[in-house]
Scaffold this active site. Structure first.
Site, PDB file in Angstrom:
ATOM      1  N   TYR A 136       0.851  -1.196   0.000  1.00 38.26           N
ATOM      2  CA  TYR A 136       0.000   0.000   0.000  1.00 38.26           C
ATOM      3  C   TYR A 136       0.887   1.247   0.000  1.00 38.26           C
ATOM      4  O   TYR A 136       1.600   1.521   0.961  1.00 38.26           O
ATOM      5  CB  TYR A 136      -0.928   0.040   1.214  1.00 38.26           C
ATOM      6  CG  TYR A 136      -1.899  -1.128   1.337  1.00 38.26           C
ATOM      7  CD1 TYR A 136      -2.224  -1.934   0.251  1.00 38.26           C
ATOM      8  CD2 TYR A 136      -2.501  -1.409   2.557  1.00 38.26           C
ATOM      9  CE1 TYR A 136      -3.112  -2.996   0.378  1.00 38.26           C
ATOM     10  CE2 TYR A 136      -3.395  -2.469   2.694  1.00 38.26           C
ATOM     11  CZ  TYR A 136      -3.692  -3.259   1.597  1.00 38.26           C
ATOM     12  OH  TYR A 136      -4.562  -4.314   1.727  1.00 38.26           O
ATOM     13  N   HIS A 204      -0.180 -11.957   1.173  1.00 37.62           N
ATOM     14  CA  HIS A 204      -1.217 -11.127   0.543  1.00 37.62           C
ATOM     15  C   HIS A 204      -1.940 -11.866  -0.593  1.00 37.62           C
ATOM     16  O   HIS A 204      -3.160 -11.800  -0.727  1.00 37.62           O
ATOM     17  CB  HIS A 204      -0.550  -9.855   0.014  1.00 37.62           C
ATOM     18  CG  HIS A 204      -1.453  -8.672  -0.063  1.00 37.62           C
ATOM     19  ND1 HIS A 204      -0.996  -7.381  -0.019  1.00 37.62           N
ATOM     20  CD2 HIS A 204      -2.796  -8.564  -0.187  1.00 37.62           C
ATOM     21  CE1 HIS A 204      -2.019  -6.541  -0.117  1.00 37.62           C
ATOM     22  NE2 HIS A 204      -3.121  -7.242  -0.219  1.00 37.62           N
ATOM     23  N   SER A 283     -12.832  -4.841   2.422  1.00 36.98           N
ATOM     24  CA  SER A 283     -13.781  -4.060   1.599  1.00 36.98           C
ATOM     25  C   SER A 283     -15.238  -4.353   1.985  1.00 36.98           C
ATOM     26  O   SER A 283     -16.079  -4.618   1.107  1.00 36.98           O
ATOM     27  CB  SER A 283     -13.555  -4.322   0.100  1.00 36.98           C
ATOM     28  OG  SER A 283     -12.232  -4.006  -0.271  1.00 36.98           O
ATOM     29  N   GLY A 286     -17.979  -2.482   0.207  1.00 38.78           N
ATOM     30  CA  GLY A 286     -17.942  -2.527  -1.257  1.00 38.78           C
ATOM     31  C   GLY A 286     -17.104  -1.392  -1.819  1.00 38.78           C
ATOM     32  O   GLY A 286     -17.481  -0.744  -2.790  1.00 38.78           O
ATOM     33  N   ARG A 287     -15.956  -1.166  -1.161  1.00 42.66           N
ATOM     34  CA  ARG A 287     -15.014  -0.103  -1.553  1.00 42.66           C
ATOM     35  C   ARG A 287     -15.703   1.256  -1.549  1.00 42.66           C
ATOM     36  O   ARG A 287     -15.402   2.133  -2.351  1.00 42.66           O
ATOM     37  CB  ARG A 287     -14.366  -0.415  -2.904  1.00 42.66           C
ATOM     38  CG  ARG A 287     -13.624  -1.761  -2.870  1.00 42.66           C
ATOM     39  CD  ARG A 287     -12.837  -2.019  -4.122  1.00 42.66           C
ATOM     40  NE  ARG A 287     -12.200  -3.339  -4.087  1.00 42.66           N
ATOM     41  CZ  ARG A 287     -10.969  -3.569  -3.646  1.00 42.66           C
ATOM     42  NH1 ARG A 287     -10.238  -2.591  -3.168  1.00 42.66           N
ATOM     43  NH2 ARG A 287     -10.466  -4.798  -3.670  1.00 42.66           N
ATOM     44  N   GLY A 288     -16.676   1.400  -0.672  1.00 44.87           N
ATOM     45  CA  GLY A 288     -17.357   2.686  -0.496  1.00 44.87           C
ATOM     46  C   GLY A 288     -18.684   2.765  -1.231  1.00 44.87           C
ATOM     47  O   GLY A 288     -19.556   3.552  -0.880  1.00 44.87           O
ATOM     48  N   PHE A 289     -18.883   1.905  -2.233  1.00 40.03           N
ATOM     49  CA  PHE A 289     -20.079   2.001  -3.080  1.00 40.03           C
ATOM     50  C   PHE A 289     -21.360   1.773  -2.271  1.00 40.03           C
ATOM     51  O   PHE A 289     -22.373   2.441  -2.472  1.00 40.03           O
ATOM     52  CB  PHE A 289     -19.984   0.973  -4.216  1.00 40.03           C
ATOM     53  CG  PHE A 289     -20.926   1.249  -5.357  1.00 40.03           C
ATOM     54  CD1 PHE A 289     -20.544   2.063  -6.415  1.00 40.03           C
ATOM     55  CD2 PHE A 289     -22.205   0.715  -5.369  1.00 40.03           C
ATOM     56  CE1 PHE A 289     -21.418   2.336  -7.460  1.00 40.03           C
ATOM     57  CE2 PHE A 289     -23.089   0.975  -6.406  1.00 40.03           C
ATOM     58  CZ  PHE A 289     -22.702   1.787  -7.457  1.00 40.03           C
TER      59      PHE A 289
HETATM   60  N1  NAP Z   1      -6.295  -8.386   1.394  1.00 36.59           N
HETATM   61  C1  NAP Z   1      -6.578  -7.672   0.348  1.00 36.59           C
HETATM   62  O1  NAP Z   1      -6.312  -8.048  -0.785  1.00 36.59           O
HETATM   63  C2  NAP Z   1      -7.256  -6.335   0.528  1.00 36.59           C
HETATM   64  C3  NAP Z   1      -7.829  -5.690  -0.579  1.00 36.59           C
HETATM   65  C4  NAP Z   1      -8.462  -4.465  -0.360  1.00 36.59           C
HETATM   66  C5  NAP Z   1      -8.521  -3.928   0.904  1.00 36.59           C
HETATM   67  N2  NAP Z   1      -7.939  -4.566   1.953  1.00 36.59           N
HETATM   68  C6  NAP Z   1      -7.965  -3.998   3.311  1.00 36.59           C
HETATM   69  O2  NAP Z   1      -9.321  -3.809   3.698  1.00 36.59           O
HETATM   70  C7  NAP Z   1      -9.523  -2.468   4.104  1.00 36.59           C
HETATM   71  C8  NAP Z   1     -10.951  -2.037   3.805  1.00 36.59           C
HETATM   72  O3  NAP Z   1     -11.264  -2.211   2.444  1.00 36.59           O
HETATM   73  P1  NAP Z   1     -11.423  -0.993   1.429  1.00 36.59           P
HETATM   74  O4  NAP Z   1     -10.837   0.229   2.007  1.00 36.59           O
HETATM   75  O5  NAP Z   1     -10.943  -1.500   0.133  1.00 36.59           O
HETATM   76  O6  NAP Z   1     -12.989  -0.852   1.227  1.00 36.59           O
HETATM   77  P2  NAP Z   1     -14.227  -0.506   2.156  1.00 36.59           P
HETATM   78  O7  NAP Z   1     -13.851  -0.580   3.560  1.00 36.59           O
HETATM   79  O8  NAP Z   1     -15.328  -1.354   1.653  1.00 36.59           O
HETATM   80  O9  NAP Z   1     -14.528   1.004   1.703  1.00 36.59           O
HETATM   81  C9  NAP Z   1     -13.633   2.048   1.849  1.00 36.59           C
HETATM   82  C10 NAP Z   1     -14.217   3.259   1.151  1.00 36.59           C
HETATM   83  O10 NAP Z   1     -15.448   3.596   1.778  1.00 36.59           O
HETATM   84  C11 NAP Z   1     -15.438   4.937   2.190  1.00 36.59           C
HETATM   85  N3  NAP Z   1     -16.142   4.982   3.485  1.00 36.59           N
HETATM   86  C12 NAP Z   1     -15.781   4.398   4.654  1.00 36.59           C
HETATM   87  N4  NAP Z   1     -16.706   4.615   5.599  1.00 36.59           N
HETATM   88  C13 NAP Z   1     -17.666   5.371   5.012  1.00 36.59           C
HETATM   89  C14 NAP Z   1     -18.870   5.917   5.469  1.00 36.59           C
HETATM   90  N5  NAP Z   1     -19.303   5.716   6.711  1.00 36.59           N
HETATM   91  N6  NAP Z   1     -19.621   6.645   4.601  1.00 36.59           N
HETATM   92  C15 NAP Z   1     -19.207   6.838   3.324  1.00 36.59           C
HETATM   93  N7  NAP Z   1     -18.073   6.330   2.826  1.00 36.59           N
HETATM   94  C16 NAP Z   1     -17.308   5.601   3.669  1.00 36.59           C
HETATM   95  C17 NAP Z   1     -13.999   5.324   2.313  1.00 36.59           C
HETATM   96  O11 NAP Z   1     -13.897   6.695   2.086  1.00 36.59           O
HETATM   97  P3  NAP Z   1     -12.624   7.581   2.526  1.00 36.59           P
HETATM   98  O12 NAP Z   1     -11.444   6.827   2.014  1.00 36.59           O
HETATM   99  O13 NAP Z   1     -12.873   8.849   1.827  1.00 36.59           O
HETATM  100  O14 NAP Z   1     -12.599   7.684   3.972  1.00 36.59           O
HETATM  101  C18 NAP Z   1     -13.354   4.491   1.208  1.00 36.59           C
HETATM  102  O15 NAP Z   1     -13.445   5.158  -0.021  1.00 36.59           O
HETATM  103  C19 NAP Z   1      -8.450  -1.682   3.349  1.00 36.59           C
HETATM  104  O16 NAP Z   1      -8.190  -0.437   3.957  1.00 36.59           O
HETATM  105  C20 NAP Z   1      -7.297  -2.642   3.412  1.00 36.59           C
HETATM  106  O17 NAP Z   1      -6.617  -2.505   4.637  1.00 36.59           O
HETATM  107  C21 NAP Z   1      -7.327  -5.776   1.769  1.00 36.59           C
END
Ligand code: NAP
Length: 408
Positions: A136, A204, A283, A286-289
């Site tokens: 990252y 990973h 995620s 759903g990556r924020g969706f």
């Molecule tokens: N093992 C793997 O391959 C892998 C892959 C992907 C992710 N990950 C880990 O999983 C973690 C979480 O996944 P992710 O970040 O991909 O996706 P997520 O948690 O599904 O979504 C993150 C997104 O949602 C937004 N968000 C968070 N809380 C919100 C809320 N209450 N209202 C509106 N928007 C909100 C964030 O905005 P902002 O950023 O603007 O705050 C960001 O754009 C990552 O940080 C990473 O550490 C691991």
């Protein structure tokens, strides 16, 4: 909607800190006797009473202390968050973790000050699990986490990952799990994080060019040396999990899991359960969706990685908005936000499942912690199954190349 969000935030804000003691103002936790005795003495003195204090002084002292506790810095103290056990090796983490990836990479511009404040706020709220990876920001995210936890190391569990190799432009060029690489990657992560031990160390992505046994044996060596406490795999398939677990206990499997990615339910989650391996849902929003705050592709920065992924592309994007409408409808009925409903659903999937929502800002973090207070009944869950069944999302979760690296 803001009002609803605030309602669920009270959970995060209930705790107060008084003279170094954490108390929950709503549970009426007892106040230590010596503090009441001291205050009762002061009350007695103030009313000019005889040395020694009477029952009324004692009761007044107790009442005063409780009122002070209720007033004192309502948002400052750590909440007593629930915890969950990952695996059977003793890794206990807060019921929700914090994903740190977006603070340094993939999801548009970051702000280091707000990112660090978010990590500090997470610690205050009792979130103990911080998730990062060496890839990252090509090391920058680990450095950021290291900076944020300076002086707070004993209050957090650090989970990081190795194995996805990027070139200087950020392009992924290899998945690497050789023993020499595992050792070198671990040393580099320890240095960037500014710590002696990684609490949870994941591969990973599985390196399909070599037997998983070879990689896990090298990871086990790091445990024996005290550089790592617990082992994890990310996006590993059932067979890999079984073989890895036979070499050294795996405490956690990290895989994408959310209302629009229910794939793990078919084989991966049952396999982890059968082996007693905990499940980290990445995620989960759903990556924020799924939060409903992304309404059109242009809501994302021009260089945001999500723009290249199938679910965020024209056509699929609009179809997936219909899923969000369902989530928003259910959330409205439950008196919570869409983000909280999406997280509550993941939390309801089992005591062995821990979501790690990612955010780079305190406001979202606080909202997300409020999800812990949202209870979904069996009827709610059945309804969600009907309107958001597995496979409901339009488009794959990664592009074709990246899909190739999953569930090996
Ligand atoms: N093992 C793997 O391959 C892998 C892959 C992907 C992710 N990950 C880990 O999983 C973690 C979480 O996944 P992710 O970040 O991909 O996706 P997520 O948690 O599904 O979504 C993150 C997104 O949602 C937004 N968000 C968070 N809380 C919100 C809320 N209450 N209202 C509106 N928007 C909100 C964030 O905005 P902002 O950023 O603007 O705050 C960001 O754009 C990552 O940080 C990473 O550490 C691991």
């Amino acid at each position: 909607m803001k009002k609803q969000r605030n309602k669920k935030q009270t959970a995060a804000n209930n705790a107060t800190r008084v003279d170094g003691l954490e108390k929950d103002t709503q549970t009426n936790a007892p106040i230590p006797e010596d503090r009441i005795r001291q205050r009762a003495y002061e009350v007695s003195q103030a009313r000019g009473g005889a040395p020694g204090c009477e029952l009324d002084d004692w009761l007044q002292a107790e009442r005063e202390l409780k009122e002070e506790m209720a007033r004192a810095h309502p948002a400052d103290g750590p909440a007593d968050l629930k915890t969950r056990l990952l695996g059977t090796q003793g890794l206990r983490v807060s019921v929700l973790g914090l994903g740190c990836m977006g603070m340094s990479d993939f999801y548009g511009p970051g702000d280091e000050g707000e990112a660090i404040a978010t990590i500090h706020r997470a610690i205050e709220l009792g979130l103990t699990l911080l998730d990062t990876a060496d890839m990252y920001g090509m090391g920058r995210n680990e450095e950021l986490v290291g900076k944020a936890i300076k002086g707070r190391r004993d209050q957090v569990l650090i989970a990081t990952k190795f194995g996805v190799v990027r070139d200087s432009t950020g392009k992924i060029v290899a998945i690497e799990g050789s023993p020499a690489y595992v050792r070198a990657a671990c040393e580099a992560s320890l240095k960037r994080l500014g710590t002696d031990t990684i609490d949870l160390y994941y591969q990973h992505r599985v390196d399909r060019r070599r037997p998983i046994e070879e990689t896990v044996e090298a990871m086990a060596g790091l445990v024996r040396e005290g550089k790592v406490r617990f082992l994890g795999l990310s996006e590993a398939g059932p067979d890999t999990l079984r073989r890895a677990h036979a070499v050294h206990p795996i405490s956690a499997l990290q895989t994408e899991y959310s209302l629009w990615t229910r794939d793990p339910e078919a084989t991966v989650l049952p396999a982890a359960r059968a082996l007693g391996i905990g499940f980290i849902a990445y995620s989960p929003l759903g990556r924020g969706f799924l939060t409903g705050r992304i309404r059109q592709p242009d809501d994302l920065a021009p260089d945001d990685w999500r723009r290249q992924t199938p679910r965020f592309q024209e056509g699929n994007f609009q179809r997936n908005l219909r899923l969000v409408a369902e989530i928003e409808r259910l959330a409205g009925e439950k008196g919570c936000t869409a983000a909280q409903l999406a997280l509550a659903w993941v939390l309801a999937q089992g005591e062995d499942v821990v979501p790690i929502p990612g955010t780079k800002r305190r406001s979202y973090l606080e909202e997300n912690v409020g999800a812990i207070e949202v209870t979904l009944t069996p009827e709610d869950l059945a309804r969600i199954d009907r309107v958001l069944p597995p496979g409901a999302a339009a488009g794959c979760r990664y592009n074709e190349d990246q899909m190739q690296a999953l569930n090996r």
